[in-house]
Design a protein around this motif. Structure first.
Motif, PDB file in Angstrom:
ATOM      1  N   HIS A  54       0.826  -1.214   0.000  1.00  0.00           N
ATOM      2  CA  HIS A  54       0.000   0.000   0.000  1.00  0.00           C
ATOM      3  C   HIS A  54       0.855   1.257   0.000  1.00  0.00           C
ATOM      4  O   HIS A  54       2.014   1.227   0.419  1.00  0.00           O
ATOM      5  CB  HIS A  54      -0.872   0.058   1.266  1.00  0.00           C
ATOM      6  N   CYS A  58      -2.497   4.970   2.750  1.00  0.00           N
ATOM      7  CA  CYS A  58      -3.679   4.132   2.577  1.00  0.00           C
ATOM      8  C   CYS A  58      -4.277   3.735   3.932  1.00  0.00           C
ATOM      9  O   CYS A  58      -3.549   3.473   4.887  1.00  0.00           O
ATOM     10  CB  CYS A  58      -3.316   2.880   1.791  1.00  0.00           C
ATOM     11  N   TYR A  60      -5.705   0.980   4.633  1.00  0.00           N
ATOM     12  CA  TYR A  60      -5.322  -0.397   4.924  1.00  0.00           C
ATOM     13  C   TYR A  60      -3.916  -0.466   5.506  1.00  0.00           C
ATOM     14  O   TYR A  60      -3.625  -1.344   6.328  1.00  0.00           O
ATOM     15  CB  TYR A  60      -5.412  -1.259   3.656  1.00  0.00           C
ATOM     16  N   CYS A  86      -2.144  -2.808  -3.912  1.00  0.00           N
ATOM     17  CA  CYS A  86      -3.489  -2.689  -3.350  1.00  0.00           C
ATOM     18  C   CYS A  86      -4.403  -2.058  -4.402  1.00  0.00           C
ATOM     19  O   CYS A  86      -4.019  -1.106  -5.072  1.00  0.00           O
ATOM     20  CB  CYS A  86      -3.432  -1.816  -2.101  1.00  0.00           C
ATOM     21  N   CYS A  89      -5.656   1.845  -2.979  1.00  0.00           N
ATOM     22  CA  CYS A  89      -4.790   3.034  -3.042  1.00  0.00           C
ATOM     23  C   CYS A  89      -3.938   3.040  -4.309  1.00  0.00           C
ATOM     24  O   CYS A  89      -3.358   4.069  -4.656  1.00  0.00           O
ATOM     25  CB  CYS A  89      -3.897   3.109  -1.811  1.00  0.00           C
TER      26      CYS A  89
HETATM   27 ZN   LIG Z   1      -4.001   0.251  -0.045  1.00  0.00          ZN
END
Ligand SMILES: [Zn+2]
Length: 91
Positions: A54, A58, A60, A86, A89
């Protein structure tokens, strides 16, 4: 003829003045580039328990536990380590 010589002299002085005027300006972007490259030292982050990587911004990436975070300088470095970008993002 006298006028032409004066014109050439004027142009030479102008060129020298321009050279001195642009010198400090050319030094500034170089310093700025160094700061940017320092900020880009770690561009993407992956989890040791996941195969996704990521952007550092992001949501996540925020969910990855600090002890599981693996940082990469570039997305290409992460791909080389068998990580996938990812889809949220899009690093
Ligand atoms: Zn991400």
């Amino acid at each position: 003829m006298q006028r032409n010589i004066a014109l050439v002299l004027c142009a030479v002085f102008f060129a020298i003045a321009l050279l001195f005027a642009t010198r400090p300006a050319s030094a500034a972007p170089a310093a700025k580039a160094a700061v940017v490259s320092a900020q880009r030292a770690e561009e993407v982050v992956a989890s040791a328990n996941s195969d996704k990587y990521h952007r550092l911004t992001c949501d996540y990436a925020d969910n990855i536990l600090e002890e599981n975070k693996v940082y990469y300088k570039t997305p290409a470095d992460a791909e080389r380590d068998d990580k996938y970008a990812c889809s949220v993002c899009r690093p």
